[in-house]
Design an enzyme around this catalytic site. Sequence first.
Site, PDB file in Angstrom:
ATOM      1  N   GLY A 213       0.783  -1.235  -0.032  1.00  0.00           N
ATOM      2  CA  GLY A 213       0.133   0.005   0.095  1.00  0.00           C
ATOM      3  C   GLY A 213       0.838   1.302   0.019  1.00  0.00           C
ATOM      4  N   GLN A 214       0.134   2.409  -0.040  1.00  0.00           N
ATOM      5  CA  GLN A 214       0.872   3.771  -0.268  1.00  0.00           C
ATOM      6  C   GLN A 214       0.006   4.597   0.548  1.00  0.00           C
ATOM      7  OE1 GLN A 214       2.097   4.767  -3.865  1.00  0.00           O
ATOM      8  NE2 GLN A 214       3.297   6.604  -3.364  1.00  0.00           N
ATOM      9  N   GLY A 215       0.790   5.421   1.111  1.00  0.00           N
ATOM     10  CA  GLY A 215       0.047   6.651   2.005  1.00  0.00           C
ATOM     11  C   GLY A 215       0.882   8.076   1.663  1.00  0.00           C
ATOM     12  N   GLY A 216       0.432   8.884   2.649  1.00  0.00           N
ATOM     13  CA  GLY A 216       1.058  10.419   2.522  1.00  0.00           C
ATOM     14  C   GLY A 216       2.525  10.354   2.832  1.00  0.00           C
TER      15      GLY A 216
ATOM     16  N   GLY B  71       4.697   7.547   2.999  1.00  0.00           N
ATOM     17  CA  GLY B  71       5.672   6.379   2.551  1.00  0.00           C
ATOM     18  C   GLY B  71       4.815   5.298   1.678  1.00  0.00           C
TER      19      GLY B  71
ATOM     20  N   VAL C  51       4.536   1.003   1.753  1.00  0.00           N
ATOM     21  CA  VAL C  51       4.469  -0.231   2.427  1.00  0.00           C
ATOM     22  C   VAL C  51       4.839  -1.486   1.743  1.00  0.00           C
ATOM     23  CG1 VAL C  51       3.532  -1.578   4.133  1.00  0.00           C
ATOM     24  CG2 VAL C  51       2.924   0.824   4.301  1.00  0.00           C
TER      25      VAL C  51
ATOM     26  N   LYS D 172       7.742  -0.180   5.994  1.00  0.00           N
ATOM     27  CA  LYS D 172       7.210   1.237   5.386  1.00  0.00           C
ATOM     28  C   LYS D 172       8.721   2.061   4.966  1.00  0.00           C
ATOM     29  CE  LYS D 172       5.098   4.515   8.214  1.00  0.00           C
ATOM     30  NZ  LYS D 172       4.097   5.071   8.588  1.00  0.00           N
TER      31      LYS D 172
ATOM     32  N   ASP E 253      -4.606  10.135  15.357  1.00  0.00           N
ATOM     33  CA  ASP E 253      -4.978   9.697  14.133  1.00  0.00           C
ATOM     34  C   ASP E 253      -5.643   8.476  13.906  1.00  0.00           C
ATOM     35  OD1 ASP E 253      -5.021  10.086  11.268  1.00  0.00           O
ATOM     36  OD2 ASP E 253      -3.479   9.421  10.816  1.00  0.00           O
TER      37      ASP E 253
END
Length: 610
Positions: free
Chosen positions: A307-310, A312, A314, A328, A425
């Site tokens: 997956g990908q987030g703001g 980094g 993973v 990550k 969060d």
Amino acid sequence: MIINSCLKMVLPLFFLFLRLSAQIGANPDECKVPSCSPHGPAIKFPFRRKDQPYHCGYPGFEISCTEKKQTILELPYSVKLSVDKINYKSREIVVHDPDFCLQRQLQNLTLSASPFQFKLDSSIFESWIDDYTFFSCSSDTREYEFPLTLIPCRSRFLHENPLYAVGSIMQLDWLDLSSCHKLYKLSLPDGIVDGKNFSLTWSESICGNCEKAGQKCRLKTNSKGPETECIPKGVKEKILIAGVILGFFVLVFVIIILHRVYRSNESKRDNIVRIEKFLEDYKALKPSRYSYNDIKKLTNHFKDKLGQGGYGTVYKGKLSNEVLVAIKILNDSKGNGEEFINEVGTIGRIHHVNVVRLVGFCADGVKRALIYEFLPNESLEKFIFSTSIKTHSLGWEKLQEIAIGIAKGIEYLHQGCDQRILHFDIKPHNILLDENFNPKISDFGLAKLCSKDQSAVSMTVARGTMGYIAPEVLSRNFGNASYKSDVYSFGMLLLEMVGGRKNIDVTVETNQAYFPEWVYNQLDQGEDVHIRIEEEGDIKIAKKLTIVGLWCIQWYPIDRPSMKVVVQMLEREGDNLTIPPNPFASIGSTGGNIRRRKRSLQQELTIISE
């Protein structure tokens, strides 16, 4: 990365400058108008001297200078003619044989392979192209015996019998040619056979009307064939000035970019020193430290992306054949390393069944990574927001177990550690599920620490994800940010678990009911929460989760329960929970009560700085 971006911006300007320089020429004097002698004709485009660059003239217009400073036009088949005058406006060049014996070159004077044509003089009498037949006669032949044109110079140079030319106006049958033999025939302008000089002209299409328009003609650069173009006089100087100005701005731009790169690198070096100092102090708390090369090996060169987030991306990795991990890779362009320090410094000291375990980390220059235990069922978000029927296969009892596990994990963060940890969060995406669907809280990049006897923290900017951020985090009119902010986020998460959809969804129509308010109205009117209910016992669970969620999302922190009380409410048997006050009632209708709550909240919480 910054240097590559700079090069992408600078290189096009640099190549443009090179192109302008190429148009001007490396040496501005290399095509300067020359002449072979002080009184000789000027040599300029389309002519060029053979010692000048190829682009200074047009093909076929080569001129050479002899040791005697004669100006020589070179034509195909080794024909060389001395140039008397060049008229560029009328496109006329006057030539003669260097040795004043043109007739010895007449046989090779074939203009079809050159850019020139004979110029016919029509100023007095009309001239024409005549066919001449050439004869070699014995030396005792006299010219007066028949009307032949004697060419005596040829015999002087070639040591042959005299050469005679007969024009087409003469009938050969009328002549006594018994002492002569025929050599060849040529089509030549009238009078050229016995003349001393003659004129050639070239096509207007080579330069068009450049001279008439007051412009210069030149050969195009980088064209497949010999093409010309017209340019205004003085354009080279203008291009040169423009090139110098452009070059100056490019230089200034490069200096600015290099300065920014240096400052950026300096900032990165400061961040690296800061992180290394933190890790030096952190050694006793363990998780293993890995190099970036180790990270590449563990992830099989980042083969399996999870997956990908703001902050980094993973990837799935392997510590051994039995131990899987989630790694990550943090974006090195984001922030100053605060998220990395938050994650390692916070989660590294936590050991709880409902908090994800940090296995190791990487801090290799600007390359940073976090290594967690691998949780095969990914995040809770996948199970509560999907439109697939399989979404609800967890069942309400399992949803209740997950809710209790999350609540216990947050309670541990607030009360079970040496310092109180505020997550800031809490949302379904940050709740991971192991193989038995036990929940684990993850992603501590926005977390803050404070002592247990100090409940509130001050923040310069809001933290969290819209839809889960407590009102006091966005506006100090509701109080100060504290551990009760996590309670609010947990309440929104609970209501999303009940509703099976996001409480705030920008993709839905604006007239669609806000679920938390709708479900409160259902309970307030004494109706049960009939949402995806398959069994009678599920109604009680759904109602319990809803009531606890509504308690948690009260506008003012003082009206929300602590996570310890939330756990007790979730573990309580039966459905005897009290419905909370309406969190969606108009603020203005209870102004006095609100002021009392604010004063009480400010007395209860002691503010500490970040």
